[in-house]
Design a protein around this motif. Structure first.
Motif, PDB file in Angstrom:
ATOM      1  N   SER A  77      -1.519  11.316   0.796  1.00 50.77           N
ATOM      2  CA  SER A  77      -2.551  10.666  -0.009  1.00 50.77           C
ATOM      3  C   SER A  77      -2.329   9.160   0.048  1.00 50.77           C
ATOM      4  CB  SER A  77      -2.441  11.163  -1.460  1.00 50.77           C
ATOM      5  OG  SER A  77      -3.326  10.472  -2.308  1.00 50.77           O
ATOM      6  N   VAL A  78      -3.400   8.409  -0.129  1.00 50.31           N
ATOM      7  CA  VAL A  78      -3.291   6.944  -0.156  1.00 50.31           C
ATOM      8  C   VAL A  78      -3.875   6.448  -1.473  1.00 50.31           C
ATOM      9  CG1 VAL A  78      -4.014   4.780   0.930  1.00 50.31           C
ATOM     10  CG2 VAL A  78      -3.377   6.727   2.363  1.00 50.31           C
ATOM     11  N   LEU A  79      -3.066   5.714  -2.226  1.00 48.12           N
ATOM     12  CA  LEU A  79      -3.499   5.142  -3.507  1.00 48.12           C
ATOM     13  C   LEU A  79      -3.885   3.680  -3.274  1.00 48.12           C
ATOM     14  CD1 LEU A  79      -1.762   5.651  -6.916  1.00 48.12           C
ATOM     15  CD2 LEU A  79      -2.265   3.332  -6.161  1.00 48.12           C
ATOM     16  N   MET A  80      -5.007   3.280  -3.854  1.00 46.48           N
ATOM     17  CA  MET A  80      -5.468   1.884  -3.719  1.00 46.48           C
ATOM     18  C   MET A  80      -5.541   1.245  -5.091  1.00 46.48           C
ATOM     19  SD  MET A  80      -8.580   2.258  -1.017  1.00 46.48           S
ATOM     20  CE  MET A  80      -9.033   3.956  -1.301  1.00 46.48           C
ATOM     21  N   GLU A  81      -4.937   0.084  -5.232  1.00 46.14           N
ATOM     22  CA  GLU A  81      -4.944  -0.621  -6.520  1.00 46.14           C
ATOM     23  C   GLU A  81      -5.686  -1.949  -6.380  1.00 46.14           C
ATOM     24  OE1 GLU A  81      -1.168  -0.897  -8.491  1.00 46.14           O
ATOM     25  OE2 GLU A  81      -1.938  -2.220 -10.060  1.00 46.14           O
ATOM     26  N   MET A  82      -6.567  -2.227  -7.308  1.00 49.98           N
ATOM     27  CA  MET A  82      -7.322  -3.489  -7.388  1.00 49.98           C
ATOM     28  C   MET A  82      -7.957  -3.858  -6.051  1.00 49.98           C
ATOM     29  SD  MET A  82      -5.181  -5.628 -10.255  1.00 49.98           S
ATOM     30  CE  MET A  82      -5.658  -7.184  -9.645  1.00 49.98           C
ATOM     31  N   VAL A  83      -8.871  -2.979  -5.650  1.00 47.51           N
ATOM     32  CA  VAL A  83      -9.599  -3.126  -4.388  1.00 47.51           C
ATOM     33  C   VAL A  83     -11.084  -3.034  -4.726  1.00 47.51           C
ATOM     34  CG1 VAL A  83     -10.072  -1.907  -2.215  1.00 47.51           C
ATOM     35  CG2 VAL A  83      -7.714  -2.114  -3.010  1.00 47.51           C
ATOM     36  N   PRO A  84     -11.951  -3.876  -4.164  1.00 43.78           N
ATOM     37  CA  PRO A  84     -13.379  -3.760  -4.482  1.00 43.78           C
ATOM     38  C   PRO A  84     -13.884  -2.345  -4.195  1.00 43.78           C
ATOM     39  CG  PRO A  84     -12.951  -5.726  -3.170  1.00 43.78           C
ATOM     40  CD  PRO A  84     -11.676  -4.937  -3.194  1.00 43.78           C
ATOM     41  N   ALA A  85     -14.788  -1.872  -5.044  1.00 42.79           N
ATOM     42  CA  ALA A  85     -15.266  -0.488  -4.925  1.00 42.79           C
ATOM     43  C   ALA A  85     -15.800  -0.198  -3.530  1.00 42.79           C
ATOM     44  CB  ALA A  85     -16.343  -0.229  -5.977  1.00 42.79           C
ATOM     45  N   GLU A  86     -16.513  -1.188  -2.933  1.00 45.63           N
ATOM     46  CA  GLU A  86     -17.094  -0.885  -1.619  1.00 45.63           C
ATOM     47  C   GLU A  86     -16.024  -0.807  -0.527  1.00 45.63           C
ATOM     48  OE1 GLU A  86     -18.181  -5.314  -2.287  1.00 45.63           O
ATOM     49  OE2 GLU A  86     -17.860  -3.527  -3.504  1.00 45.63           O
ATOM     50  N   THR A  87     -14.956  -1.585  -0.669  1.00 45.16           N
ATOM     51  CA  THR A  87     -13.851  -1.484   0.301  1.00 45.16           C
ATOM     52  C   THR A  87     -13.154  -0.132   0.156  1.00 45.16           C
ATOM     53  OG1 THR A  87     -13.496  -3.865   0.203  1.00 45.16           O
ATOM     54  CG2 THR A  87     -11.681  -2.553   1.062  1.00 45.16           C
TER      55      THR A  87
END
Ligand code: KIV
Length: 301
Positions: free
Chosen positions: A215-225
């Motif tokens: 799994s890949v967790l994303m923190e504080m990334v624009p929703a479209e990215t």
């Protein structure tokens, strides 16, 4: 969409123990008649959620009772985050917390959670030096902490590290975007992956997935990215401040339940005001003690 393919949740405890009586107190209550006993969430269940366009919920937990409560509330993944550094140990950042500090918290959460998948953060300095160091630390979290998986922060640079850990039998969640352990290198809490920088996150995510991250967790990334990264990946994604196109969402529990005071990040939604509840309870108790109203006859032998 409801997570229909994830195993059923436990039935909440009906008869509380008179006082703390060891790990899993409430979860020892048998499930109500006709209900399947809870089965453990596995990484393949999270993959099924992604495959079926469903969502799962993840919360941090750092000790027995919150782990038990969140588990019984049906939260699919519990994260023993290195955010324990600032939410348990009183540090300003996640950097100072150590393996020896996080291991007992992980063990408590793992013992208490009967259904949730327990993921433990590898703290800063415990995996960066070499894949061998990361394998050794990961083994400690599975063996001594009883975690089911670990999370590391990093870019595509850590693909070899992920590969070595996965080959050693350690399931790895990769954390990209804003990575708090690199706070000083990133120049503070800043949104990552804006505009042209989005491709960097897609490349990082793909490299970590291909290395074996489940799994890949994303923190504080624009929703479209985050949506572009999620679409590029086969494995489930988790977001915190990354919009609602990820498979899962995670929040720090003290933020979610309103225990922590002070300014909240934009991405936090508060579902309770535990700080007020606890303040009122402590103040009422103090008043009762000072006025001689507690303990009354009903609390005396
Ligand atoms: O440690 C933590 O709480 C985390 C979340 C911010 C995802 O890594």
């Amino acid at each position: 969409m409801a997570p229909s393919n994830l195993p059923e949740s436990t039935t909440p405890a009906e008869v509380p123990a008179p006082y703390g009586s060891g790990p899993g107190t409430g979860a020892q209550t048998p499930p109500a008649a006709g209900r399947k006993p809870a089965s453990r969430i596995r990484i393949h269940h999270l993959q099924q959620a992604k495959d079926n366009g469903e969502h799962f919920a993840m919360l941090t937990a750092y000790e027995q009772y919150t782990a038990e409560i969140f588990d019984q509330a049906g939260i699919e993944v519990l994260l023993v985050g290195d955010s324990a550094s600032n939410n348990v140990f009183g540090n300003e950042t996640s950097l100072p917390v150590t393996v020896d500090e996080l291991l007992p918290l992980t063990r408590a959460v793992s013992r208490a959670a009967k259904r949730a998948l327990v993921v433990a953060d590898l703290p800063f300095g415990s995996y960066e030096i070499s894949p061998g160091q990361a394998v050794a630390t990961g083994v400690r979290f599975l063996k001594e902490g009883l975690a089911h998986a670990v999370k590391i922060e990093g870019t595509a640079y850590y693909a070899e590290t992920v590969k070595a850990m996965v080959q050693a039998g350690i399931p790895v969640m990769a954390h990209i975007g804003f990575t708090p352990q690199s706070e000083h290198a990133l120049g503070g809490y800043r949104v990552q992956g804006r505009g042209d920088d989005a491709q960097r996150l897609v490349d990082d995510a793909l490299a970590l997935q291909d290395a074996g991250a489940f799994s890949v967790l994303m923190e504080m990334v624009p929703a479209e990215t985050a949506a572009v990264v999620d679409a590029a990946l086969r494995v489930p994604t988790v977001g915190i401040g990354a919009g609602n196109h990820t498979t899962g969402q995670v929040l720090v529990w003290q933020d979610m339940a309103g225990l922590r005071g002070g300014k909240m990040a934009k991405f936090v939604k508060q579902y309770a005001d535990l700080r007020t509840t606890l303040t009122d309870a402590a103040a009422a108790y103090g008043e009762d003690v000072r006025s001689g109203q507690f303990p009354g006859p009903e609390h005396s032998f």
